[in-house]
Design an enzyme around this catalytic site. Structure first.
Site, short mmCIF file in Angstrom:
data_model
loop_
_atom_site.label_atom_id
_atom_site.label_comp_id
_atom_site.label_asym_id
_atom_site.label_seq_id
_atom_site.Cartn_x
_atom_site.Cartn_y
_atom_site.Cartn_z
N SER A 130 0.86 -1.18 0.00
CA SER A 130 0.00 0.00 0.00
C SER A 130 0.90 1.23 0.00
CB SER A 130 -0.93 -0.01 1.22
OG SER A 130 -0.20 -0.27 2.41
N GLU B 254 1.23 5.58 0.83
CA GLU B 254 0.68 6.71 1.57
C GLU B 254 1.00 8.05 0.91
OE1 GLU B 254 0.75 6.36 5.84
OE2 GLU B 254 1.68 8.34 5.96
N ASP C 235 -0.47 13.74 15.80
CA ASP C 235 0.60 14.52 16.42
C ASP C 235 0.01 15.70 17.16
OD1 ASP C 235 2.50 12.88 15.24
OD2 ASP C 235 2.40 14.03 13.37
N PHE D 262 13.03 13.93 9.86
CA PHE D 262 11.89 13.04 10.13
C PHE D 262 12.22 12.06 11.25
CE2 PHE D 262 10.18 13.23 5.48
CZ PHE D 262 9.53 14.42 5.78
N HIS E 99 4.05 -0.95 3.48
CA HIS E 99 3.31 0.30 3.31
C HIS E 99 4.34 1.40 3.04
CE1 HIS E 99 -0.06 3.10 4.05
NE2 HIS E 99 0.78 3.83 4.75
#
Length: 282
Positions: free
Chosen positions: A7, A9, A100, A211, A261
């Site tokens: 998948s 995102e 978040d 990140f 993913h």
């Protein structure tokens, strides 16, 4: 490994130009026939409208789509309306997250929200909509940055699954052992749902460092030093990143990971490069 276990995102674009770019990216990635595309939301649920628009675009193009849903900044009433809307639109998948904390959001604000944790959100979705949605929750093989201990984090994960989640997607990581250990520990607690591995392609060193600092992902020292040594040589960073991440994916799939993913960051090329290598290797 059939690519249908993969998948991808996206994040919702903020501009018309971004929307067009994402449409082109989706047309490319759609050729890979992913199981579904998921769409994130902004901090504090600020871009839920953008999430909805993007998800409906994806559905119109004939793909399966999963909006991310956050409990922060959402009241029961607004979530109830959102769930009803998504159901009416024929959406069958959700990714349910705590979300978040937006900047300036203190503990008092958090306490005044109607949902504090993702397990409460999952419970609410099940109470409101029964089995209509396939619900994915987040998992943290290297521990959630705000958890007190790995044990506490694992218990928290178990509570989300017990609340009614069908599966989980992990935060990205570069240490396959952390993933396998996490899955094994979860299974010892009786948590048997599929835990799909979240994959971050490596294309930009400074962005990756930023990140990773935010989400608590460890970049192994040898990878970090190697990336730093390439300085601004984008081509070398990409080639090395492709090798490292493809090796990780191969190891995960060989070890029994039920799927991958990809955090695409709305860029089609890095995900396609890894995917193509995996399918060829298969």
């Amino acid at each position: 490994m059939h690519p249908h276990n993969f998948s991808i995102e996206f994040f919702p674009p903020k501009t018309a130009e971004g929307t067009e770019k994402l449409r082109i990216a989706r047309a490319k990635l759609g050729q890979l026939q992913p199981k579904y595309f998921s769409v994130t939301f902004g901090a504090g649920g600020s871009t839920q409208q953008g999430t909805r628009d993007t998800v409906l675009d994806i559905m119109r193009e004939g793909y399966d789509a999963a909006p991310h849903l956050s409990c922060l900044g959402s009241s029961r009433d607004s979530l109830r309306a959102m769930l009803a809307d998504y159901k009416t639109q024929g959406i069958k998948r959700l990714v349910a997250l705590r979300g978040d904390l937006p900047s300036g959001y203190g503990a008092i604000d958090l306490a005044s929200g109607e949902f504090r944790h993702a397990n409460e959100l999952v419970e609410f979705i099940r109470a409101e909509t029964g089995d209509w949605f396939h619900i994915e929750v987040a998992a943290y093989p290297e521990m959630h940055p705000q958890a007190k201990s790995p044990q506490e984090d694992l218990q928290h994960f178990a509570s989300k699954v017990l609340a009614g989640a069908n599966g989980a997607i992990t935060q990205y990581f570069f240490n396959a052992d952390a993933y396998f250990r996490f899955v094994e520990d979860a299974q010892k607690l009786g948590v048997m749902v599929p835990v799909v591995a979240g994959i971050m392609p490596i294309t930009n060193y400074t962005q990756l460092m930023r990140f990773s600092d935010m989400c608590g992902t460890e970049i192994p020292r040898w990878i970090r030093l190697k990336l730093a040594s390439f300085a601004d040589d984008t081509e070398s960073i990409r080639a090395f990143g492709l090798d490292v991440v493809t090796d990780l994916c191969e190891r995960l799939l060989a070890g029994g990971a039920p799927g991958l993913h990809f955090y695409s960051l709305n860029q089609p090329a890095p995900t396609m490069a890894i995917w193509t290598r995996l399918v060829v290797a298969d």
